[in-house]
Design an enzyme around this catalytic site. Structure first.
Site, short mmCIF file in Angstrom:
data_model
loop_
_atom_site.label_atom_id
_atom_site.label_comp_id
_atom_site.label_asym_id
_atom_site.label_seq_id
_atom_site.Cartn_x
_atom_site.Cartn_y
_atom_site.Cartn_z
CE1 TYR A 110 -6.56 -42.34 15.49
CE2 TYR A 110 -5.51 -44.46 15.36
CZ TYR A 110 -6.51 -43.69 15.60
OH TYR A 110 -7.64 -44.54 16.16
CG ASP A 152 -8.03 -38.71 14.98
OD1 ASP A 152 -8.53 -37.83 15.85
OD2 ASP A 152 -8.55 -39.86 14.74
CG HIS A 256 -12.23 -38.83 11.42
ND1 HIS A 256 -11.48 -37.90 12.51
CD2 HIS A 256 -12.42 -39.85 11.96
CE1 HIS A 256 -11.38 -38.69 13.61
NE2 HIS A 256 -11.96 -39.80 13.27
#
Length: 265
Positions: A110, A152, A256
């Site tokens: 992330y 991400d 998302h």
């Protein structure tokens, strides 16, 4: 075959019902979650184990960030890198250990969003994001295993990865400096962008839509912030790649959507 999914869930406890729905409908072998927003002992481990995901690697943090990888296939935690260099829980790596898929490494990351101003002299968070990527790049130069890195990335590198290239050139996540920095990471190990191998540029490909839009679908101001990149040898074994855009419409959705890739090992 082994299927891997990645999803920034934006609080796994709040959105456990849609995680369960995804696992029931798609049944990926491995699911990588970002922004779980809980400590390890608070992770809904039993609920996911009840669905068959008994192998789990959780790197949690109170209230913020956090990543977790759960699997139906035998696996073990492989690594935890502090690419943020401040103790934040933004990475966990696992290695598949069953005989059929032994040796495949899945890195779940992330990357920081980077704040609002694309200038590290006035925005510490933007500098931290660039430094995070540079640390990842130094790591990638030494990768020597069949590796999939997912998560991400908080960067939409291509013009077709955003709803309006010109309007977003000075917006964090699509600035030339971020794109160049991410490209250096890509070049460091020769990663293959699996998503764009299957959904070719300039075709529209988004994975995130802001909560601020009352009707995300009609507005469609999306960005491709989520990625699945494979090392050169593993990329050759990648088969089907798909996404569940409809998940953005599920009850209490994440901003998302999940992505999937299937590999023939």
């Amino acid at each position: 075959m082994v299927s891997v999914a990645t999803w920034n869930i934006n609080s796994v406890r709040l959105r456990l019902p849609i995680v369960e729905r995804l696992l029931q409908e798609e049944a990926p072998d491995v699911l990588c979650l970002q922004e779980i927003k809980c400590q390890e002992h608070q992770f809904p481990a039993q609920a996911l184990a009840d669905l068959g995901y008994t192998y789990q690697a959780i790197h949690g943090q109170k209230g913020y960030h956090g990543v977790a990888t759960v699997s139906r296939l035998p696996m073990k935690e492989f690594s935890r890198h502090d690419w943020q260099d401040n103790g934040e829980a933004r990475h966990v790596g696992v290695e598949l250990t069953d005989p059929a898929h032994q040796g495949m490494v899945i890195e779940n990351v992330y990357i920081p969003a980077g704040g609002d101003e694309p200038d590290r002299t006035i925005n510490v968070k933007f500098g931290q994001k660039l430094d995070f990527l540079e640390r990842m790049t130094r790591w990638a130069d030494k990768v020597d295993r069949p590796t999939l890195i997912v998560g991400d990335f908080n960067i939409a590198p291509l013009e077709s990865d955003v709803w309006n290239h010109k309007q977003l050139l000075k917006v964090v996540s699509h600035t030339p400096l971020e794109v160049e920095t991410l490209q250096r990471f890509k070049d460091a190990h020769g990663w293959t962008d699996i998503g764009r191998e299957h959904i070719r540029d300039p075709e529209r490909y988004f994975s995130w839509w802001s909560y601020r839009a009352k009707d995300w679908k009609a507005n469609d101001r999306g960005r491709r912030l989520d990625h699945m990149w494979a090392s050169p040898e593993l990329a050759k074994q990648a088969g089907r790649h798909w996404l569940r855009e409809d998940a953005r419409d599920w009850e209490k959705p994440s901003d998302h959507i999940p992505l999937f890739t299937e590999f023939s090992l």
